[in-house]
Each structure stands twice: as structure tokens, then as C-alpha cells.
Design a protein around this motif. Structure first.
Motif, PDB file in Angstrom:
ATOM      1  N   GLU A 318      -5.874  -8.939 -18.949  1.00 20.40           N
ATOM      2  CA  GLU A 318      -5.623  -9.707 -17.729  1.00 20.40           C
ATOM      3  C   GLU A 318      -5.103 -11.109 -18.044  1.00 20.40           C
ATOM      4  N   LEU A 319      -5.702 -11.771 -19.023  1.00 22.84           N
ATOM      5  CA  LEU A 319      -5.248 -13.120 -19.381  1.00 22.84           C
ATOM      6  C   LEU A 319      -3.866 -13.083 -20.022  1.00 22.84           C
ATOM      7  N   LEU A 320      -3.592 -12.052 -20.814  1.00 26.87           N
ATOM      8  CA  LEU A 320      -2.251 -11.922 -21.393  1.00 26.87           C
ATOM      9  C   LEU A 320      -1.222 -11.634 -20.304  1.00 26.87           C
ATOM     10  N   ALA A 321      -1.607 -10.881 -19.283  1.00 30.60           N
ATOM     11  CA  ALA A 321      -0.705 -10.648 -18.147  1.00 30.60           C
ATOM     12  C   ALA A 321      -0.426 -11.960 -17.425  1.00 30.60           C
ATOM     13  N   ASP A 322      -1.450 -12.802 -17.276  1.00 32.39           N
ATOM     14  CA  ASP A 322      -1.240 -14.118 -16.682  1.00 32.39           C
ATOM     15  C   ASP A 322      -0.255 -14.929 -17.514  1.00 32.39           C
ATOM     16  N   ALA A 323      -0.390 -14.841 -18.846  1.00 30.54           N
ATOM     17  CA  ALA A 323       0.495 -15.596 -19.735  1.00 30.54           C
ATOM     18  C   ALA A 323       1.939 -15.124 -19.612  1.00 30.54           C
ATOM     19  N   LYS A 324       2.137 -13.812 -19.513  1.00 23.13           N
ATOM     20  CA  LYS A 324       3.497 -13.284 -19.362  1.00 23.13           C
ATOM     21  C   LYS A 324       4.125 -13.766 -18.057  1.00 23.13           C
ATOM     22  N   GLU A 325       3.330 -13.721 -16.989  1.00 31.74           N
ATOM     23  CA  GLU A 325       3.850 -14.169 -15.696  1.00 31.74           C
ATOM     24  C   GLU A 325       4.179 -15.656 -15.726  1.00 31.74           C
ATOM     25  N   ALA A 326       3.309 -16.462 -16.343  1.00 30.36           N
ATOM     26  CA  ALA A 326       3.550 -17.900 -16.403  1.00 30.36           C
ATOM     27  C   ALA A 326       4.781 -18.218 -17.236  1.00 30.36           C
ATOM     28  N   SER A 327       4.949 -17.528 -18.355  1.00 30.61           N
ATOM     29  CA  SER A 327       6.097 -17.812 -19.222  1.00 30.61           C
ATOM     30  C   SER A 327       7.396 -17.329 -18.599  1.00 30.61           C
ATOM     31  N   SER A 328       7.350 -16.275 -17.787  1.00 28.50           N
ATOM     32  CA  SER A 328       8.575 -15.748 -17.175  1.00 28.50           C
ATOM     33  C   SER A 328       9.097 -16.656 -16.083  1.00 28.50           C
ATOM     34  N   ARG A 329       8.234 -17.497 -15.515  1.00 31.88           N
ATOM     35  CA  ARG A 329       8.686 -18.373 -14.436  1.00 31.88           C
ATOM     36  C   ARG A 329       9.654 -19.435 -14.925  1.00 31.88           C
ATOM     37  N   SER A 330       9.697 -19.649 -16.255  1.00 30.55           N
ATOM     38  CA  SER A 330      10.653 -20.619 -16.793  1.00 30.55           C
ATOM     39  C   SER A 330      12.047 -20.028 -16.897  1.00 30.55           C
ATOM     40  N   GLY A 331      12.171 -18.708 -16.653  1.00 32.54           N
ATOM     41  CA  GLY A 331      13.488 -18.069 -16.648  1.00 32.54           C
ATOM     42  C   GLY A 331      13.718 -17.250 -17.887  1.00 32.54           C
ATOM     43  N   PRO A 332      13.827 -15.917 -17.768  1.00 35.06           N
ATOM     44  CA  PRO A 332      14.050 -15.064 -18.926  1.00 35.06           C
ATOM     45  C   PRO A 332      15.451 -15.246 -19.497  1.00 35.06           C
ATOM     46  N   ALA A 333      15.575 -14.961 -20.793  1.00 35.99           N
ATOM     47  CA  ALA A 333      16.878 -15.040 -21.445  1.00 35.99           C
ATOM     48  C   ALA A 333      17.771 -13.914 -20.943  1.00 35.99           C
ATOM     49  N   ASP A 334      19.080 -14.187 -20.903  1.00 37.14           N
ATOM     50  CA  ASP A 334      20.004 -13.130 -20.520  1.00 37.14           C
ATOM     51  C   ASP A 334      19.959 -12.044 -21.585  1.00 37.14           C
ATOM     52  N   ALA A 335      20.028 -10.798 -21.162  1.00 38.19           N
ATOM     53  CA  ALA A 335      19.916  -9.712 -22.129  1.00 38.19           C
ATOM     54  C   ALA A 335      20.749  -8.523 -21.690  1.00 38.19           C
ATOM     55  N   LEU A 336      21.141  -7.730 -22.647  1.00 36.13           N
ATOM     56  CA  LEU A 336      21.865  -6.503 -22.404  1.00 36.13           C
ATOM     57  C   LEU A 336      21.120  -5.379 -23.106  1.00 36.13           C
ATOM     58  N   PRO A 337      21.128  -4.156 -22.544  1.00 43.68           N
ATOM     59  CA  PRO A 337      20.461  -3.053 -23.236  1.00 43.68           C
ATOM     60  C   PRO A 337      21.208  -2.713 -24.515  1.00 43.68           C
ATOM     61  N   SER A 338      20.465  -2.462 -25.583  1.00 43.78           N
ATOM     62  CA  SER A 338      21.082  -2.153 -26.866  1.00 43.78           C
ATOM     63  C   SER A 338      21.179  -0.652 -27.061  1.00 43.78           C
ATOM     64  N   ALA A 339      22.360  -0.171 -27.353  1.00 45.68           N
ATOM     65  CA  ALA A 339      22.526   1.254 -27.617  1.00 45.68           C
ATOM     66  C   ALA A 339      21.852   1.656 -28.907  1.00 45.68           C
ATOM     67  N   GLY A 340      21.743   0.710 -29.833  1.00 49.73           N
ATOM     68  CA  GLY A 340      21.138   1.022 -31.126  1.00 49.73           C
ATOM     69  C   GLY A 340      19.642   1.140 -31.084  1.00 49.73           C
ATOM     70  N   HIS A 341      18.991   0.549 -30.067  1.00 47.10           N
ATOM     71  CA  HIS A 341      17.536   0.573 -29.977  1.00 47.10           C
ATOM     72  C   HIS A 341      17.138   0.892 -28.538  1.00 47.10           C
ATOM     73  N   PRO A 342      17.177   2.171 -28.168  1.00 43.09           N
ATOM     74  CA  PRO A 342      16.880   2.552 -26.790  1.00 43.09           C
ATOM     75  C   PRO A 342      15.519   2.040 -26.353  1.00 43.09           C
ATOM     76  N   GLY A 343      15.495   1.543 -25.141  1.00 47.36           N
ATOM     77  CA  GLY A 343      14.237   1.070 -24.592  1.00 47.36           C
ATOM     78  C   GLY A 343      13.961  -0.380 -24.875  1.00 47.36           C
ATOM     79  N   ARG A 344      14.544  -0.924 -25.907  1.00 51.14           N
ATOM     80  CA  ARG A 344      14.366  -2.336 -26.248  1.00 51.14           C
ATOM     81  C   ARG A 344      15.553  -3.114 -25.705  1.00 51.14           C
TER      82      ARG A 344
END
Length: 350
Positions: A318-344
């Protein structure tokens, strides 16, 4: 004696769980716990794969394992990535397996934890979550410093967990962020030493490997406020060296602890001093994962209550989920799906 079924044959299943169990079985110090019969293994990614070592027998499904094992005399080690647990737990419960050790963290989302807890209650599972730091001799020593007040009252906990984890991060996506890799160990210790807490801050950065960027798998930091103390955990998965260091600040002194940093050298170190007095330095054996498995096999067999550690493991998520939510509010990095590593999700600079 207990039979063993290991599900998930990656780093945790073979490299940690089976390596420790094999050593314990060979030592013969706990003949009442570990049945010498072959350990059954199931690899969900390659269910038809042959055994990967001596003393192992592979099965292709939970149903096949059920035909070879008595669930009342079996401990299941669930070592699949934390993003893929609930379905297997339901399947195990349906086959009659009730005593299960789950690799940390219990889950990576708050909702998944609640679903697992519901399943535990409904199916009356005996569920334990791997927590070697909580079984550690070093953690017990730190707890005594806090409880006995030798250095005054606890005011701060500062944790540094660093290790290079580039190859494994690129090869698999079982841990969505750096919060899910190392912090589950130390966050449990912080809650054990200082009591429950609320999150007051969190930051998360990407992993950079040349032109490749893996969002959220670089450096993770979270700050917690307990009653009377604060905790700060920093975990860097791009660091060139490995470090597992915990510093406790007291009103009348300081303690610096180092958990074992290598699998072939199970020794912890602790330095502490009262203000104005000479420093004490202790070095002692601390094979925490072996201790954890012995204690947990006994607890699963003798009816010891597992709810306290399950509540603690749930609170960590639960606390780690809080940390993820708090850190995401600063804005996630732009990303593209990688064909070389499905799911990542991977972005490539330039």
C-alpha cells in the motif's frame, strides 16, 4: 516432513529459493522439516521443460503436481513475478494447496493485494510472504537498540539499497518500477522498527543504458513519517556497486548497519556509538533467507499465526502504491513500446 513445489524458475525460484533449500536439505540439520524426496518444479513460461538440476522433478501443471503430492504435506513456493500471482493462487487453492510462500512483494497494486487477502480468507490459505530482512539477525539487533533505548529514542532511518540491475531489467518485465525491486525489503524493516507510517514524498527516475531508456527502473526514493521518526529509502538499480546500508539516528547516538551484500558471504556488520563514547563494531553471521525458510516451514506446519506478517506485507504494498502515485504526478517520461522487450515500455533517445 514437508514436500516442496516451486512455481517460477527464474532468479527467485532457482537462484534463491532452490539454492537455499538445497543447502538446507544437504546439511541435514532439520530432518523433521524437509522431505528428501525430489522437489517438484513448474515453469509457467515453459511447462514442458525438463528438470533444471539434480533433486528436481518438473511437472507441466498444477493438476499434475496435485496428482503427485499431498497438499496437506506440501509447501508451495510461488516465485512468479508479482504482476502474475492472483490467478495461480486461485488455481493452487482449487487444487487443495493451502500452505504457500510467496516471493516479495505480495503484489504491485493496491487492488491486487485486496483481492489476494480476500482469497486468503475465503480459501483459508496459510500464506507467507518472503521477508528475509525481517528474519535477519541484524534486524533483530537493530530492534533491540530501539526497544532498549541504549542510544535514546529513534528519530530517523536512512536506507541505501543500490545494485546494478541492467541485464535483468532488459530481459524481463515482472517488476514494473524500481519501487517493486529492493524497497519491499527495507520498507518492512522501517515499519518494524518505527511503526506504521504515512508517505510524505516520493521520486522515481528512469534507467538509462546508452540510447535505451527504461522508464521507472532507475532510482526510487520515498520518505515516510512515523510517530516520532522519519524514514528515507533510496534504491538505485543503475549503481556500479552493491550496497545495503541502514543508518539509524537516535537522540543520543547513531547506528550504521550493513546487510550481507553477497550470497557467498552471509555476514552482517553493525557500528553504533552513544554521543561522546567510543564506537562499537560488531560482525556476525546473518544467513537471513535460510533462517526465514526454516522458521516459515515450522510456522506453516505448527499453526503459528501468519496474519501479522501478512498485514505487514500488505501495508508495504500500500505504501509503495502511494509512492508510485506520488511520483507519477510529476509527469511520466515519454515512452514507446519496445519490440525487442514485449511488455516493457522502453524509449530510445536520439
Amino acid at each position: 516432513m514437508e514436500r516442496t513445489l516451486i512455481i517460477g524458475l527464474g532468479r527467485a525460484g532457482l537462484g534463491l529459493h532452490w539454492a537455499v533449500l538445497r543447502r538446507l536439505r544437504a546439511a541435514g540439520e532439520h530432518p523433521d522439516l524437509f522431505d528428501p524426496a525430489p522437489v517438484l518444479t513448474l515453469d509457467p513460461l515453459a511447462p514442458a521443460a525438463p528438470p533444471r538440476g539434480e533433486e528436481l522433478r518438473s511437472v507441466s501443471s498444477v493438476a499434475q503436481a496435485r496428482g503427485l503430492l499431498d497438499p496437506e504435506r506440501t509447501v508451495v513456493h510461488l516465485c512468479t513475478p508479482p504482476v502474475a500471482r492472483l490467478g495461480l493462487l486461485r488455481e493452487l487453492a482449487g487444487a487443495g494447496f493451502r500452505r504457500i510462500i510467496v516471493e516479495k512483494p505480495l503484489a504491485v497494486e493496491r487492488g491486487a493485494v485486496h483481492d489476494i487477502l480476500d482469497l486468503v480468507r475465503t480459501e483459508r490459505l496459510r500464506l507467507a510472504v518472503v521477508a528475509p530482512w525481517l528474519a535477519s539477525s541484524l534486524t533483530a539487533r537493530l530492534a533491540r537498540l530501539v526497544e532498549e533505548g541504549e542510544l535514546g529514542e529513534l528519530r530517523s532511518i536512512d536506507v541505501r539499497q543500490s545494485k546494478p540491475r541492467m541485464s535483468r531489467t532488459l530481459a524481463a518485465d515482472g517488476h514494473p518500477t524500481a519501487f517493486d525491486v529492493e524497497p519491499p525489503h527495507s520498507l518492512g524493516v522501517c515499519l518494524r522498527l518505527a511503526g506504521d507510517a504515512v508517505l510524505t514524498g516520493a521520486e522515481l527516475s528512469d534507467m538509462h543504458i546508452g540510447d535505451t531508456v527504461v522508464p521507472g527502473m532507475g532510482r526510487a526514493e520515498l520518505v515516510l513519517r512515523h510517530q516520532g521518526a522519519t524514514s528515507r529509502i533510496v534504491s538505485d538499480l543503475t549503481a556500479p556497486i552493491r550496497e545495503r546500508r541502514v543508518q539509524l539516528g537516535f537522540t543520543e547516538g547513531l547506528a550504521v548497519a550493513h546487510y550481507p551484500g553477497a550470497e557467498d558471504d552471509h555476514y552482517a556488520q553493525l557500528r553504533f556509538s552513544r554521543t561522546g563514547h567510543a564506537e562499537t563494531w560488531e560482525v556476525f553471521p546473518d544467513d537471513a533467507l535460510s533462517t526465514y525458510f526454516v522458521d516459515t516451514y515450522r510456522a506453516l506446519g505448527d499453526g503459528t499465526a501468519l496474519e501479522p506478517q501478512l498485514r505487514l506485507a500488505s501495508r508495504v504494498v500500500e505504501l509503495l502504491a502511494d509512492a508510485k502515485e506520488a511520483s507519477s504526478r510529476s509527469g511520466p517520461a515519454d515512452a514507446l513500446p519496445s519490440a525487442g522487450h514485449p511488455g516493457r515500455w522502453v524509449s530510445h533517445a536520439g
